[in-house]
Write a protein that holds these residues in place. Structure first.
Motif, mmCIF file in Angstrom:
data_model
loop_
_atom_site.group_PDB
_atom_site.id
_atom_site.type_symbol
_atom_site.label_atom_id
_atom_site.label_comp_id
_atom_site.label_asym_id
_atom_site.label_seq_id
_atom_site.Cartn_x
_atom_site.Cartn_y
_atom_site.Cartn_z
ATOM 1 N N ILE A 98 0.856 -1.214 0.046
ATOM 2 C CA ILE A 98 -0.007 -0.016 -0.072
ATOM 3 C C ILE A 98 0.829 1.209 0.116
ATOM 4 N N ASP A 99 0.557 2.250 -0.984
ATOM 5 C CA ASP A 99 1.370 3.307 -1.129
ATOM 6 C C ASP A 99 0.975 4.266 0.307
ATOM 7 N N VAL A 104 -1.532 9.957 -0.682
ATOM 8 C CA VAL A 104 -2.349 8.973 -0.483
ATOM 9 C C VAL A 104 -3.009 9.210 0.852
ATOM 10 N N ALA A 113 -7.960 2.631 -0.448
ATOM 11 C CA ALA A 113 -6.846 1.713 -0.534
ATOM 12 C C ALA A 113 -6.917 0.666 0.795
ATOM 13 N N GLN A 114 -7.794 1.275 1.879
ATOM 14 C CA GLN A 114 -8.201 0.490 2.908
ATOM 15 C C GLN A 114 -9.215 -0.440 2.501
ATOM 16 N N VAL A 192 -1.028 -1.207 -4.292
ATOM 17 C CA VAL A 192 -2.191 -0.170 -4.357
ATOM 18 C C VAL A 192 -1.502 1.175 -4.249
ATOM 19 N N SER A 193 -1.719 1.892 -5.351
ATOM 20 C CA SER A 193 -1.121 3.394 -5.562
ATOM 21 C C SER A 193 -1.625 4.089 -6.244
ATOM 22 N N ASP A 194 -1.473 5.389 -6.041
ATOM 23 C CA ASP A 194 -1.843 6.345 -6.845
ATOM 24 C C ASP A 194 -0.976 6.608 -8.277
ATOM 25 N N LEU A 221 -5.221 4.152 -7.385
ATOM 26 C CA LEU A 221 -6.050 5.174 -6.563
ATOM 27 C C LEU A 221 -6.214 6.608 -7.391
ATOM 28 N N ALA A 244 -9.102 0.911 -7.549
ATOM 29 C CA ALA A 244 -9.370 0.549 -6.402
ATOM 30 C C ALA A 244 -10.696 0.679 -6.014
#
Length: 294
Positions: A98-99, A104, A113-114, A192-194, A221, A244
């Motif tokens: 997770i970023d 974020v 993300a969660q 999981v990233s933007d 994201l 996401a």
């Protein structure tokens, strides 16, 4: 009928060959066991008048071809899903990265993300799941565990300031993930990233992961208001990607969790093979070849 699948479709190549043979025999016309080719016409006609030679009936002429066609249909394995099929868990670990960079952690993207991470836990189907977080550096939070529920609380308490430092280095996250999944067969990494911080080093680490047999999936994201990220470069890192907020394509991939090469034994558990029943029907045209003549 739309649920019917073929477990061994390559056997269908026999059917066009049988069709060619059937067409050839039909155009050849009536035959009498090949005697018409070796006997003089007058003798052949006399033998037929005396009742010693008979034309082979159409059903007998094509009985062998019908038998071969039914056997090939049975061998191709038409099957239907079994309603009582067991749910099989994959063997490889899943690692969530997770970023947690400021873009974020300090925006609404953190909640996305969660939620995406919680969806991955639900889709694991018994596979071990681990967690790592990254911003300027990457940190392993939990090694892959067979009880993913233990990660729920750790994901739920993520907030701004959870990670020390600033910046965004996904390359560090991929390098740490490669170490954590080293020696793991059939592993998955979900990033999981933007899209912040994607560079040549990130691309190189993604290629190393793929070379070691780890499948990389991307959940993107939405960038923070006013922020700009290279989402195309982020999605290009993995072999599967989704938003996401709509992670279903990636979750379906994780829930299958099978090896790259499907095991025929697993297919036998998931489907009811109708091939033996269809192949058994080949006995009907075959029996006509043994019919006694009066």
């Amino acid at each position: 009928m739309s649920d019917i699948v073929l477990l061994r479709p390559w056997w269908l190549v026999i059917l066009p060959l049988l069709a060619v043979v059937a067409l050839w025999r039909w155009r050849k016309g009536a035959v009498s066991g090949g005697w018409q080719q070796v006997m003089p016409p007058a003798m052949f006609a006399a033998m037929r008048v005396l009742g010693h030679l008979h034309d082979i009936a159409g059903r007998q002429k094509f009985a062998a071809l019908a038998t071969a066609a039914l056997i090939s249909l049975g061998l191709c394995g038409p099957a239907v899903p079994r309603p009582d099929a067991p749910l099989l868990a994959g063997s490889g670990a899943i690692l969530i990265a997770i970023d947690m960079s400021p873009s974020v952690a300090e925006s609404a993207a953190l909640a996305d993300a969660q939620a995406a991470a919680a969806g991955i836990l639900a889709a694991a189907n018994g596979r071990p799941v681990g967690l790592l977080l990254y911003s300027g550096e990457a940190y392993d939070v939990a090694a892959p565990t067979a009880d993913p529920a233990t990660l729920e609380s750790q994901i739920a308490v993520l907030k701004p300031g959870t990670m020390p430092g600033a910046g965004s280095r996904p390359a560090a996250a991929l390098a740490l993930a490669r170490q954590m999944l080293s020696g793991t067969r059939d592993g998955d990494l979900v990033l999981v990233s933007d899209g912040g911080g994607i560079d040549d080093a990130t691309q190189a680490e993604a290629e190393r992961l793929t070379a070691e047999g780890v499948r990389l999936s991307i959940l993107t994201l939405a960038p923070a208001a006013g922020g700009t990220t290279d989402s195309a470069a982020l999605e290009a890192l993995g072999s599967a990607s989704a938003s996401a907020r709509s992670p279903e394509p990636v979750l379906r991939r994780l829930s299958r969790g099978g090896a790259l090469n499907p095991d025929p034994a697993v297919a036998a558990l998931q489907f009811r093979d109708l091939g033996p029943f269809i192949a058994a029907l080949a006995a009907l045209p075959l029996l006509s070849l043994f019919r006694r003549r009066t």
